[in-house]
Write a protein that holds these residues in place. Structure first.
Motif, short mmCIF file in Angstrom:
data_model
loop_
_atom_site.label_atom_id
_atom_site.label_comp_id
_atom_site.label_asym_id
_atom_site.label_seq_id
_atom_site.Cartn_x
_atom_site.Cartn_y
_atom_site.Cartn_z
N ASP A 183 0.83 -1.20 0.00
CA ASP A 183 0.00 0.00 0.00
C ASP A 183 0.87 1.25 0.00
O ASP A 183 0.57 2.23 -0.69
N ARG A 231 2.88 2.86 7.54
CA ARG A 231 1.90 2.06 6.80
C ARG A 231 1.96 0.59 7.22
O ARG A 231 0.93 -0.07 7.37
N GLU A 238 2.31 1.83 -3.39
CA GLU A 238 1.27 2.33 -4.30
C GLU A 238 1.04 3.83 -4.12
O GLU A 238 0.84 4.57 -5.09
N LYS A 239 1.10 4.31 -2.87
CA LYS A 239 0.68 5.68 -2.57
C LYS A 239 1.83 6.68 -2.43
O LYS A 239 1.60 7.88 -2.40
N ASP A 286 4.78 9.22 -3.02
CA ASP A 286 5.16 10.15 -4.09
C ASP A 286 6.65 10.45 -3.94
O ASP A 286 7.06 11.26 -3.10
#
Length: 262
Positions: free
Chosen positions: A68, A88, A71-72, A74
């Motif tokens: 996760d 996370r 994926e998120k 930046d």
């Protein structure tokens, strides 16, 4: 130094391939690269959990947190991925534990009673409540008090990970550790919360403050803290539990004030 620079550049290239080109191979490379982080976080959390909770379960949930995070994240913001991913991973592990409901209702009830006792007495006394005072308030013996501490120790592992408010994902611990985690839309509430945490920490005993500092700031495990302080792991666990109960007591008063003022 040159090797480290080349390593950073190569990692940047992998992130770029994944984020901008959705390269599945790059994504898998990132997962393999940061998988040791899952093992590290899982090992730290496993130290304070019951034996029926296996490290494999923690690693499984933590791996989902890592995916996760990948994926998120930046990469263009220049932030350190390890720090972001650790939160996370930890959050995913805690979610898995909550879903498993491994803390009995009776233990949660005992933890709430002790939390309320600390909140009431320390607001009244304006100082740290002693074990004897807590025992008198709860009308229990010293032996029963120590037993309760042992039982609620497992519930204290993620007690600061609970959401600030039921509808939000931000936790008390993010405010305790990272000022950058502030959500501007709830800044006023969080300012009061930080004040409550500060007051709560000031009411901790010297040993409790050391445990909180080493565990949450220096990232040491309870076993490592035991070595540093020359105390048994069970004693460190008790100090951690009492510190968390005091802090939760202070935060419960904060919550009541928010509800009353709201």
């Amino acid at each position: 130094m040159a090797d480290q620079t080349r390593s950073r550049l190569s990692h940047q290239e992998v992130w770029q391939r994944w984020k901008e080109n959705k390269d599945a191979d790059a994504r898998n490379t990132l997962i393999e690269l940061y998988l040791p982080l899952v093992d590290y976080v899982s090992s730290r959390m496993a130290a304070g959990l019951p034996k029926n909770v296996t490290k494999d379960d923690l690693v499984s949930n933590g791996s989902m947190g890592l995916i996760d995070a990948i994926e998120k994240f930046d990469y263009r913001r220049g932030l350190q991925f390890e720090t972001y991913a650790s939160w996370r991973i930890r959050g995913a592990i805690i979610d898995g534990l909550r879903q498993g409901d491994w803390v009995p209702r009776s233990v949660r009830d005992k933890a709430k009673k002790m939390e309320d006792a600390y909140a009431v007495l320390e607001q009244k006394l304006l100082r740290s409540a002693s074990d004897d005072e807590i025992c008198a308030y709860l009308n229990i013996s010293e032996k029963d008090f120590q037993q309760m501490l042992q039982e609620v120790a497992v519930a204290a592992v993620f007690s600061l990970e609970d959401p600030i408010r039921d509808e939000e994902s931000e936790t008390r611990l993010t405010l305790l550790v990272d000022d950058k985690a502030i959500n501007p839309e709830s800044k006023v509430h969080e300012t009061y919360l930080k004040d409550s945490l500060k007051i709560g920490i000031e009411k901790l005993t010297a040993k409790e403050r050391i445990v909180v500092s080493l565990f949450y700031y220096e990232d040491l495990s309870l076993s490592e803290i035991a070595e540093v302080m020359s105390l048994s792991p069970s004693r460190i666990s008790q100090l951690h539990s009492k510190a968390i109960l005091r802090l939760r007591g202070a935060l419960s008063k904060h919550r009541e004030q928010l509800l009353y003022n709201g």
